[in-house]
Structure formats: structure tokens, C-alpha cells
Enzyme design. Structure first.
Site, PDB file in Angstrom:
ATOM      1  N   GLU A 139       0.744  -1.215  -0.029  1.00  0.00           N
ATOM      2  CA  GLU A 139       0.022  -0.077   0.003  1.00  0.00           C
ATOM      3  C   GLU A 139       0.838   1.481   0.006  1.00  0.00           C
ATOM      4  O   GLU A 139       2.045   1.052   0.552  1.00  0.00           O
ATOM      5  CB  GLU A 139      -0.893   0.059   1.186  1.00  0.00           C
ATOM      6  CG  GLU A 139      -1.749  -1.312   1.431  1.00  0.00           C
ATOM      7  CD  GLU A 139      -2.317  -1.493   2.903  1.00  0.00           C
ATOM      8  OE1 GLU A 139      -2.600  -0.337   3.299  1.00  0.00           O
ATOM      9  OE2 GLU A 139      -2.313  -2.318   3.289  1.00  0.00           O
ATOM     10  N   LYS A 141       2.461   4.711   1.219  1.00  0.00           N
ATOM     11  CA  LYS A 141       2.322   5.216   2.499  1.00  0.00           C
ATOM     12  C   LYS A 141       2.066   6.639   2.750  1.00  0.00           C
ATOM     13  O   LYS A 141       2.772   7.588   2.123  1.00  0.00           O
ATOM     14  CB  LYS A 141       3.747   4.978   3.211  1.00  0.00           C
ATOM     15  CG  LYS A 141       4.041   5.449   4.587  1.00  0.00           C
ATOM     16  CD  LYS A 141       5.490   5.320   5.283  1.00  0.00           C
ATOM     17  CE  LYS A 141       5.399   5.574   6.549  1.00  0.00           C
ATOM     18  NZ  LYS A 141       5.393   7.069   6.908  1.00  0.00           N
ATOM     19  N   ASP A 143       1.425  10.460   3.756  1.00  0.00           N
ATOM     20  CA  ASP A 143       1.981  11.213   4.685  1.00  0.00           C
ATOM     21  C   ASP A 143       0.973  12.107   5.203  1.00  0.00           C
ATOM     22  O   ASP A 143       0.482  13.341   4.670  1.00  0.00           O
ATOM     23  CB  ASP A 143       2.947  12.095   3.951  1.00  0.00           C
ATOM     24  CG  ASP A 143       4.048  12.889   4.897  1.00  0.00           C
ATOM     25  OD1 ASP A 143       3.816  12.375   6.087  1.00  0.00           O
ATOM     26  OD2 ASP A 143       4.706  13.559   4.496  1.00  0.00           O
ATOM     27  N   TYR A 259      -7.165   2.185   6.404  1.00  0.00           N
ATOM     28  CA  TYR A 259      -6.389   0.629   5.910  1.00  0.00           C
ATOM     29  C   TYR A 259      -6.075  -0.402   6.918  1.00  0.00           C
ATOM     30  O   TYR A 259      -5.552  -1.268   6.649  1.00  0.00           O
ATOM     31  CB  TYR A 259      -4.940   1.077   5.346  1.00  0.00           C
ATOM     32  CG  TYR A 259      -4.277   2.154   6.252  1.00  0.00           C
ATOM     33  CD1 TYR A 259      -3.733   1.594   7.539  1.00  0.00           C
ATOM     34  CD2 TYR A 259      -3.935   3.388   5.966  1.00  0.00           C
ATOM     35  CE1 TYR A 259      -2.962   2.514   8.351  1.00  0.00           C
ATOM     36  CE2 TYR A 259      -3.283   4.267   6.779  1.00  0.00           C
ATOM     37  CZ  TYR A 259      -2.896   3.848   7.828  1.00  0.00           C
ATOM     38  OH  TYR A 259      -2.100   4.749   8.656  1.00  0.00           O
ATOM     39  N   LYS A 347      11.064   3.582   2.621  1.00  0.00           N
ATOM     40  CA  LYS A 347      10.846   5.175   2.751  1.00  0.00           C
ATOM     41  C   LYS A 347      11.482   5.457   1.533  1.00  0.00           C
ATOM     42  O   LYS A 347      12.675   4.938   1.203  1.00  0.00           O
ATOM     43  CB  LYS A 347      11.625   5.638   3.808  1.00  0.00           C
ATOM     44  CG  LYS A 347      10.969   5.164   5.421  1.00  0.00           C
ATOM     45  CD  LYS A 347       9.579   6.031   5.452  1.00  0.00           C
ATOM     46  CE  LYS A 347       9.825   7.447   5.424  1.00  0.00           C
ATOM     47  NZ  LYS A 347      10.371   7.943   6.917  1.00  0.00           N
ATOM     48  N   CYS A 441       7.399  50.684  -0.907  1.00  0.00           N
ATOM     49  CA  CYS A 441       6.780  49.640  -1.748  1.00  0.00           C
ATOM     50  C   CYS A 441       7.380  49.411  -3.051  1.00  0.00           C
ATOM     51  O   CYS A 441       7.796  50.675  -3.615  1.00  0.00           O
ATOM     52  CB  CYS A 441       5.432  50.020  -1.979  1.00  0.00           C
ATOM     53  SG  CYS A 441       4.563  48.827  -3.314  1.00  0.00           S
ATOM     54  N   CYS A 444       5.312  51.039  -6.176  1.00  0.00           N
ATOM     55  CA  CYS A 444       4.892  52.301  -6.198  1.00  0.00           C
ATOM     56  C   CYS A 444       5.774  53.288  -5.260  1.00  0.00           C
ATOM     57  O   CYS A 444       5.524  54.712  -5.578  1.00  0.00           O
ATOM     58  CB  CYS A 444       3.408  52.640  -5.900  1.00  0.00           C
ATOM     59  SG  CYS A 444       2.889  52.192  -4.076  1.00  0.00           S
ATOM     60  N   CYS A 459       1.838  47.653   1.636  1.00  0.00           N
ATOM     61  CA  CYS A 459       1.699  48.762   0.963  1.00  0.00           C
ATOM     62  C   CYS A 459       0.521  49.550   1.321  1.00  0.00           C
ATOM     63  O   CYS A 459      -0.626  49.039   1.183  1.00  0.00           O
ATOM     64  CB  CYS A 459       2.068  48.537  -0.535  1.00  0.00           C
ATOM     65  SG  CYS A 459       1.840  50.168  -1.468  1.00  0.00           S
ATOM     66  N   CYS A 464      -1.537  51.893  -5.689  1.00  0.00           N
ATOM     67  CA  CYS A 464      -0.299  50.881  -6.069  1.00  0.00           C
ATOM     68  C   CYS A 464      -0.412  49.904  -7.185  1.00  0.00           C
ATOM     69  O   CYS A 464      -1.480  49.303  -7.327  1.00  0.00           O
ATOM     70  CB  CYS A 464      -0.081  50.057  -5.119  1.00  0.00           C
ATOM     71  SG  CYS A 464       1.350  48.864  -5.344  1.00  0.00           S
TER      72      CYS A 464
END
Length: 718
Positions: A139, A141, A143, A259, A347, A441, A444, A459, A464
Site C-alpha cells: 500500500e 504510505k 503522509d 487501511y 521510505k 513599496c 509604487c 503597501c 499601487c
């Protein structure tokens, strides 16, 4: 200081540590204590805080070294050694739940050679012969976050996290928001339960995970809001399932793969492969890529194929779980202190690459948030070339301690999102400067501010240009004014050509002729520019005209007021009836609206205190955009109050949104998932799993004619 400590830990572990499997010749007890300390600290950050401080690869290296050290020095093994733990923690914010049986960890095979060794040991222990080979079930694995689901009398009663293996956290309220968790076992599965499941309690186990598409969307939203991003989909799933408020979980788009079972005795199955099929019969989500293998060669081929195609999936996997298929053989092999002897996790090797960070460029988003982006020498990771990755915010840069000129480690979070893991400190060039967020910024030149309690710099200028393009794109989006044909590229080109600068320009400046001449960003095979053209321009302008009547709620959402999403916009529109009334309201009055609160109220008040914003709204009014919440009919009696409807399939007479609004106008609640509490399911053409679940639960099903009678009469069917 915590970040410095973590960096020191990793330098201690990996800066000059011996190769995996080779314990230091001197002071093994000191090394054993150091590995235990760092692993315990990292596990707490991973399981309890959902905020990992080490990569999976680094953690695995440390754990394998600890295992090798204890194998060479058995006297070092103690009950509190990390090798004797299952892993995980139980938070005090949830009610503790005792599992029906212990939830174990899994031993790891870090490469195919170690997998072959485990297969050989297993087959020797079971007395395998060519005539009587050992069968395995392989199966993927997943995460995610381990979860245990309990069903009594075939009805869902509880969900708990894995916790420390014996005790988990009660997350039932949050699990109820996950649509693919069955509220009752389907009849097909009950046939293989003793007594049809009556009087029985069954605890099944699996993983809660977040799809990669959902993870990407979640971090995009975090960037837009100026909040800290999630490190990876696993942490996002864990943090989402362990929320105090189930409403937050409901918006995180979690899914499950189941599972395992605490005790297979009540079930008439005898192998893992048949058990997975039983789970499917019961209505659980089971990863479809499981396979029964009858030889070690088949197992190896499955693992190699999974590694080669991991990038094709919409969810994270970090390996393959190989289990002896026969439950009788599993029982014969038994368990170690922390893991079953009849299973192993192969793994996947981490795909991390080194490159050089050349620049940290700051981008400006629609809401004015300044986002630093790492630009580095191109490198191929997980099947594609990457050269940039978001660093999210200045606090994240400080936490990772990255600087321009560093050799950095990069990977793809969830094998999808490019991410900077951190610097290789020993390769840092002398004098590499720390990053500083600009005071103005970059788009601008206006001042940038950082509000108290927030990680984001913003900003403050409404003019802008960087924000303008994103605001204009947002205005035409489906959830806002829904201007069909108004794509990102066309809007960007119109801004570049000076045709648009704010949302009112759609209605009082933009002309059909000017739109027809806009370059689409594409060219013919002969190299000629492809423009929008008169036909498409006419259709888009017709959509612009039609959008004037979308209503106040869509206007408020389309304006891009900070913290005002589609739901809040509807609540504000329903309460104040007009944009003028909202603009004149005090912050206290706005905060008093159900579901709004002081933070959103302050943002709305700030928006309408800006003269240019008020001027744009006034131009929208003059152009004929409806800024009132029209109520052509008096509010209907709430005759469906207390009833819950679910819509599925395609309706002919109305869209699902229209049907939903009509039901809500009569007081009904409309949800997206079917449960025992659902009053009616409305099934249109091509109705799918929701219809099947309704039939399994005995929930009444209405066709479209029945729905129309409900809406006409205001009365639910008997």
C-alpha cells in the site's frame, strides 16, 4: 533562540557525524543521550506543535543511527529511549480517548537493500518455500495524520488521533466535517460482520490528509492574509484536524484513506487484501493503488513503480507499506516494543538539491502584502526545474536564517510547491547580509507598514499598480462580478496599456473598440500578435453590462476589502441593505453583525475612510452598478426552518446556487455532505455518491419536480 538551538542540534547531529550505522568509537553513552534528546525534541515539534524543525530525511538519519548504536551497545536500551516509543503526543486541549488496541509505529527500510533483508527474514520466520510462498499486500504510505474511527452498531460514534499510541485526542466534532468519513457502515459491509454489526464496536484506522491542490490554495490564502504558511500538507492536515473550532476544519478540504482495524475478530476476513475490500464495501475511502504480491520480486517492483510515479498523485506519499497478507501469519510474527514484525515501511529517498540563492525579490499582492521570493540558480527537483520559491514573510526568512549568496537546500513541499529548506551554513560566504524588508513599496514607492500582531508588511497606497492588476482580476472573478471571458492575461494587458486602473474603469472608461485591440499575449505561427478582436470584445462588454445587476454582496466581495470574503459580504449586504448605509455605519455597528466582529469591522471602516475608495464606489453608482440589496419580494415565512437539504447532480430548471438560495429563503439549511441528520437529498441528473449514501442511510430523496413543489408551497413533503 529556539531557531539557534535547532540549528546547533542539526550541526551536532550532521555537521561531522559518522555515516549512518557507524556509532562513534568514543563516548557511545553521550552520543546515545544526544540522539535521544534531539529526536524527542523534534518529535514534539512535529506531533504536538505541527511545526517540524527537522526534515524527514534528517530525522530518519538520526533514528537509524540511534538504532545502530543500540544494536552495538544493547546496554544503552532503556524504556525511555526513543526507539521504544510509538511516537506522537496527546494535547491537553482535547478529551483523551483510549484506543481499543495499541496503535504502533512502523519500522523503516531506508533503501531496497534493507527491504530485501526484511523480506528474507520474514520468509525464513514463516518457513516459506517455492511451493508455499509468503503473500504480501503493498500500500502507498500516505503522509498524513493517523486517525482511529469507532463505529458502534454500525454507526459512527467517535474519531481520535493516534496520540501516543495508547491514548489519542477526541476530534469527533472536526471529523464530522470530513465528507468521506461514513456516518454509518454500508449494508454490503455489514454482511461480513458478526450479528450484522449489532452490539459490536469496530475501530478502523487510517490517515487524514490534505490533497496537494488544497494545500497550495491554503498557503496562497495565507500569503494573501499575511499569515504564517504551513510547512507541508501533512502539517496542514494535522493542524486542521486538531482545531478547536470545527468550522475551520470544515473549510480545509481534508480527506481520508483507511487501511487498518484494531481487532479483525468481528469481521469475516482473513487477509489484509480482503480487509481492504471490506472497507470499500463499508463505504470507506481506501487508496486504490493497493496490490497483493506473491513474491519478493513483485514487492520490489511495486516499490520501484510507486517511487517513479509519486509525482503523478494529488496527495503526498513518503514510501510504501509492505504487510504480510495473512492475518494468521501476522499473529504468528507478533510485535516488537514499538512496531509490528509483519510490516515494514519502505521510505522514499528525499529529493533535495543544493543551489545558490542569488536574490530575494519582494512582490506585492492584491491586498498590498509584500511577499519575499527567493530566486536561485535553476535546479531540477521531483521531475521539474525550479528557480524561485516564496519565503512567505520576513519572520520565515529569519527562522530559516537564509541570506543572499547562501548555498541553500531546496525541495518541493508535497513534491509540488518549491520550498527553501534552509542554508548550508558552513558554505555561507563571509559578510553575507541579513535580509531587511524594504521601507517603501517596490511597485509604487509608498511607505509600507507592519500592523501590530501581524507578520505581514503592507503597501498602504490604493494607487499601487501592483495591487491594481490583482484587484481588477478579482473583480471579474466568478465569486465576485462573474465577468465571463475576462482572463488574467487580458486584464494585465489592459493595465499595461492604460485602459484600466480601478474597477470603475470597466464601466465608465473601457470601450468595445479599445478592448478589441488588446493583445492576448499570444502570436500566430507567423509571429503576428493575436488581439481580442471585435467578436470576443462584444461578448465581454455584454458581460460587463450584465454584471451591473449582480447585487451588493458581490460588489462588496469584488472590491477586495481586506478580510471580507464572499460569506461576510453576504452578511453585510443583508444587514445594511445598501453600500451607502454600510459606508455610513460606525465600526461598532459593523462589528455587531453576526459573523463579522471587530477585526473585519475595522477593515471595512478603514476602506470607506479612504477618499479614493469612496470616489470609486460613487463612479460605480453613476455607471449604473447596483449598490443596494434588492428585495423584490417580501421575506417568506421560514417554513423549512430546522430542515437540512443536500443538493446533488444537475438540475434543469435552476442552478444549484439558485436552488440553494431558494431553500435558504424558506429557512432551510443547505449543506454539502449527507449524514443521518440530513432531512432530504435533492437528486438531479448524474447524481453520484451523495445519492448512494442517502439511500444507504435511508434519507428521503426528492427529484426536481418535488423540489419545485417544496419551493412553491413552502412545505416539506410528508
Amino acid at each position: 533562540m529556539a531557531d539557534e538551538k535547532n540549528a546547533q542540534d542539526q550541526m551536532t547531529l550532521f555537521g561531522g557525524a559518522p555515516e549512518r550505522g557507524a556509532a562513534p568509537e568514543t563516548a557511545p553513552r553521550a552520543r546515545h543521550a544526544e540522539l535521544n534528546r534531539v529526536l524527542s525534541h523534534a518529535a514534539y515539534a512535529y506531533y504536538a506543535l505541527d511545526d517540524p524543525e527537522m526534515t524527514d530525511a534528517e530525522f530518519d538519519r538520526a533514528l537509524q543511527e540511534l538504532l545502530a548504536l543500540e544494536a552495538a551497545h544493547p546496554e544503552l536500551v532503556t524504556p525511555d529511549s526513543y526507539t521504544q516509543r510509538v511516537g506522537g503526543y496527546v494535547s491537553e486541549q482535547f478529551e483523551p480517548v483510549a484506543h481499543a488496541a495499541r496503535m504502533y509505529s512502523m519500522d523503516d527500510a531506508m533503501d531496497l537493500g534493507e527491504l530485501d533483508e526484511w523480506l528474507a527474514r520474514t520468509e525464513e520466520a514463516l518457513g516459506a518455500t517455492p511451493e508455499r510462498p509468503v503473500a504480501y499486500t503493498c500500500e502507498l504510505k500516505i503522509d498524513g495524520l493517523g486517525v482511529a474511527l469507532t463505529y458502534t452498531d454500525a454507526q459512527f460514534v467517535r474519531a481520535a488521533t493516534r496520540g501516543d499510541g495508547t491514548t489519542g485526542e477526541n476530534v469527533t466534532a472536526n471529523a464530522l466535517t470530513i465528507s468521506d468519513i461514513p456516518r454509518a457502515l454500508a449494508p454490503a459491509g455489514l454482511e461480513r460482520l458478526a450479528d450484522g454489526g449489532l452490539g459490536r464496536s469496530v475501530e478502523v484506522r487510517g490517515e487524514v490528509y490534505m490533497p496537494r491542490r488544497s494545500f497550495a490554495r491554503l498557503n496562497e490564502d495565507a500569503d494573501a492574509a499575511g499569515t504564517a504558511p504551513f510547512a507541508n500538507p501533512r502539517n496542514a492536515a494535522a493542524g486542521s484536524l486538531r482545531q478547536k473550532d470545527p468550522k475551520v476544519t470544515a473549510h480545509r478540504d481534508l480527506e481520508t484513506f483507511i487501511y487498518a482495524v484494531a481487532d479483525e475478530a468481528p469481521i469475516d476476513v482473513h487477509t489484509q487484501h480482503d480487509f481492504l475490500q471490506w472497507l470499500i464495501d463499508c463505504g470507506f475511502s481506501v487508496n486504490p493503488r493497493f496490490k497483493r504480491c506473491t513474491s519478493a520480486a513483485e514487492v520490489r517492483a511495486y516499490c520501484e513503480d510507486a517511487l517513479a510515479h509519486r509525482d503523478d498523485l494529488d496527495y503526498d506519499i513518503d514510501g510504501v507499506v509492505v504487510k504480510v497478507d495473512s492475518f494468521a501469519s501476522q499473529e504468528a510474527l507478533g510485535f516488537t516494543a514499538r512496531a509490528p514484525r509483519w510490516a515494514i515501511a519502505f521510505k522514499f529517498p528525499p529529493e533535495e538539491k543544493r543551489t545558490v540563492l542569488r536574490e530575494i525579490r519582494v512582490q506585492v499582492g492584491r491586498t498590498g502584502v509584500l511577499t519575499p521570493v527567493a530566486e536561485f540558480d535553476p535546479v531540477t527537483v521531483a521531475g521539474s526545474t525550479i528557480a524561485r520559491a516564496t519565503l512567505h514573510n520576513v519572520d520565515e526568512i529569519a527562522r530559516k536564517n537564509v541570506r543572499v549568496g547562501d548555498t541553500i537546500v531546496v525541495h518541493k513541499a508535497g513534491d509540488v510547491i518549491p520550498e527553501v529548506v534552509g542554508p548550508v551554513l558552513e558554505l555561507r560566504p563571509a559578510g553575507a547580509p541579513e535580509f531587511r524588508m524594504p521601507e517603501t513599496c517596490p511597485s509604487c514607492g509608498s511607505p509600507v507598514v507592519r500592523e501590530e500582531g501581524e507578520v505581514a508588511y503592507r503597501c498602504v497606497s490604493i494607487d499601487c499598480p501592483a495591487q491594481a492588476t490583482e484587484r481588477l482580476i478579482h473583480w471579474g472573478a466568478r465569486g465576485a462580478m462573474d465577468i465571463d471571458g475576462l482572463g488574467d492575461e487580458i486584464v494585465s494587458r489592459m493595465v499595461e496599456q492604460g485602459l484600466l486602473s480601478d474597477v470603475a474603469d470597466f464601466y465608465d472608461r473601457l470601450t468595445e473598440d479599445a478592448l478589441a485591440e488588446v493583445w492576448t499575449g499570444r502570436q500566430t505561427v507567423d509571429g503576428e500578435d493575436i488581439v481580442v478582436g471585435p467578436v470576443i470584445a462584444a461578448k465581454i462588454m455584454a458581460q460587463v453590462t450584465e454584471s451591473k445587476g449582480r447585487g451588493l454582496a458581490r460588489v462588496l466581495f469584488g472590491l477586495g476589502i481586506r478580510h471580507v470574503g464572499a460569506t461576510v459580504a453576504r452578511q453585510l449586504a443583508a444587514h445594511f441593505d445598501s453600500c451607502a448605509a454600510l459606508a455610513a455605519a460606525s465600526e461598532e455597528d459593523i462589528a455587531a453583525v453576526d459573523g463579522v466582529g471587530p477585526k473585519i469591522a475595522a477593515s471595512v471602516r478603514e476602506f470607506f475612510s479612504v477618499e479614493k475608495n469612496v470616489a470609486v464606489v460613487e463612479r460605480l453608482r453613476e455607471a449604473g452598478v447596483v449598490l443596494e440589496e434588492e428585495r423584490s419580494e417580501p421575506e417568506r415565512p421560514q417554513t423549512l426552518a430546522g430542515l437540512t437539504f443536500v443538493l446533488t447532480g444537475t438540475l434543469e430548471r435552476r442552478t444549484r446556487e439558485e436552488a440553494k438560495a431558494a431553500l435558504q429563503a424558506l429557512g432551510a439549511k443547505v449543506t454539502g455532505s449527507v449524514s443521518k441528520k440530513t432531512s432530504y437529498v435533492v437528486a438531479g441528473e448524474a447524481a453520484g455518491s451523495k445519492l448512494a449514501k442517502a439511500e444507504a442511510l435511508g434519507v428521503p430523496v426528492l427529484d426536481e419536480d418535488a423540489l419545485e413543489r417544496v419551493l412553491e408551497t413552502g412545505a416539506a413533503p410528508a
